[in-house]
Design a protein around this motif. Structure first.
Motif, short mmCIF file in Angstrom:
data_model
loop_
_atom_site.label_atom_id
_atom_site.label_comp_id
_atom_site.label_asym_id
_atom_site.label_seq_id
_atom_site.Cartn_x
_atom_site.Cartn_y
_atom_site.Cartn_z
N ARG A 229 50.63 30.10 35.02
CA ARG A 229 50.83 29.75 36.43
C ARG A 229 49.53 29.91 37.22
O ARG A 229 48.69 30.74 36.88
CB ARG A 229 51.90 30.66 37.07
N THR A 230 49.40 29.13 38.28
CA THR A 230 48.31 29.30 39.22
C THR A 230 48.89 29.50 40.62
O THR A 230 49.97 28.99 40.92
CB THR A 230 47.37 28.07 39.24
N LEU B 252 50.28 32.02 42.05
CA LEU B 252 51.57 32.71 42.12
C LEU B 252 51.53 33.81 43.19
O LEU B 252 50.56 34.58 43.25
CB LEU B 252 51.90 33.31 40.75
N LEU C 99 60.06 33.52 37.84
CA LEU C 99 59.47 33.25 36.53
C LEU C 99 60.58 33.16 35.48
O LEU C 99 61.61 33.85 35.59
CB LEU C 99 58.48 34.35 36.15
N ALA D 280 47.25 33.80 34.41
CA ALA D 280 47.10 33.29 35.76
C ALA D 280 45.64 33.14 36.13
O ALA D 280 44.76 33.75 35.54
CB ALA D 280 47.79 34.24 36.75
#
Length: 324
Positions: free
Chosen positions: A51-52, A54, A62, A72
């Motif tokens: 993920r980016t 977050l 999630l 991340a």
């Protein structure tokens, strides 16, 4: 692989953590892949979710996976607390990490984006620097030390580029002042990640079908121009691994490519079983070897996203020598 993921794996390996990311499907269908981390008790496998951007409030959204780890772009202190409370391991591209498993505890906190002065440490993994790092790894596997000028010749690049790579590897604690690689297997993993992200730029390729060769065995048994090398599954079969290749990958310079096309009466075909990629090292680097080094074989096998080839690639971890 996304650029920041390449950076994440490179930085965490620089901290002494041997980690590998497989993009093939994880046993958890909701996971994006499997992260394998070496520990004193063996290989620990985590279901990786990527993920980016977050936020702490989004941790509860999630996916539910077994033995989870978040990869991340950045994990802030509040996000780290939220992840820990929710039972998540994590690593970000600045090497902030919380990884816990039997026999394994990794905790690194407080890292932020690298300062401008540190940008040079990416030199071994850029399009210009990858051939130099490749040559260093090959020569290490052969037990050979080379001067920077010799490295530049083997990598077919400038002395200035070679010097930048050498200085960066020393800063990363990958190369001693005497020119010895300190963690070659870890460096090979980082090299492979960066190579796969830039493969089409560094070693552009074209697929073909042959009007002469009816299949892989016939092509492998035919004479090939000097300075051309088998890669991927054909190389694995050439060195005796248990596989029946259905495709052939060759690395060649322009002259070698033209000779192969003529010998096999190759026709461009996007679904063809013959692929030729541009060689990015001098012919003298691999000596009389007919195949590329195992760490390049592994990288090309991984790129094919075939479960049988992924298993074969995993069996080749830790092998640097070009000799069969």
């Amino acid at each position: 692989m996304r650029h920041w993921l390449v950076e994440l794996l490179r930085r965490v390996r620089a901290e002494g953590v041997d980690a590998r990311l497989e993009s093939s499907p994880s046993p958890d269908s909701a996971a994006d892949g499997t992260l394998t981390v070496a520990s004193p008790t063996g290989q620990q496998r985590f279901s990786a979710v990527i993920r980016t951007g977050l936020s702490p409030s989004a941790v509860g959204l999630l996916p539910a996976v077994n033995n989870p780890i978040l990869l991340a772009d950045h994990v802030s202190a509040p996000l780290a607390q939220a992840l820990t409370r929710a039972g998540w391991n994590y690593i970000d591209q600045h090497a902030n990490a919380h990884v816990s498993a039997p026999g394994l505890v990794v905790r690194i906190e407080g890292r932020g984006p690298a300062r401008a002065a540190k940008v040079s440490i990416s030199a071994p993994f850029t399009k210009a620097g990858l051939p130099v790092t490749f040559a260093l790894l090959v020569l290490h596997g052969q037990g050979v030390k080379a001067t920077q000028r010799e490295l530049a010749d083997y990598a077919e690049t400038s002395l200035a580029t070679t010097n930048r790579v050498v200085r960066a590897l020393r800063e990363l604690r990958q190369l001693s002042s005497e020119g010895k690689l300190l963690r070659p297997d870890m460096l090979a993993e980082s090299w492979a990640d960066a190579y796969l992200a830039q493969r089409d730029l560094l070693a552009p390729g074209q697929a073909y079908t042959s009007d002469v060769w009816k299949g892989v065995p016939e092509m492998r048994s035919s004479a090939r121009p000097a300075g051309t090398y088998l890669g991927s599954e054909a190389a694995a079969a050439e060195v005796g691994l248990s596989i029946r290749p259905i495709t052939v990958l060759l690395y060649a310079d322009t002259a070698g490519r033209n000779q192969i096309i003529q010998a096999g009466r190759l026709r461009r075909d996007s679904g063809g079983w013959v692929e030729i990629r541009q060689r990015f090292w001098s012919a003298g680097l691999l000596g009389d070897s007919a195949v590329v080094p195992p760490f390049l074989v592994r990288a090309d096998l991984s790129a094919m996203e075939d479960p049988r080839l992924s298993a074969l690639a995993a069996s080749m971890v830790g092998s640097l020598s070009t000799r069969s």
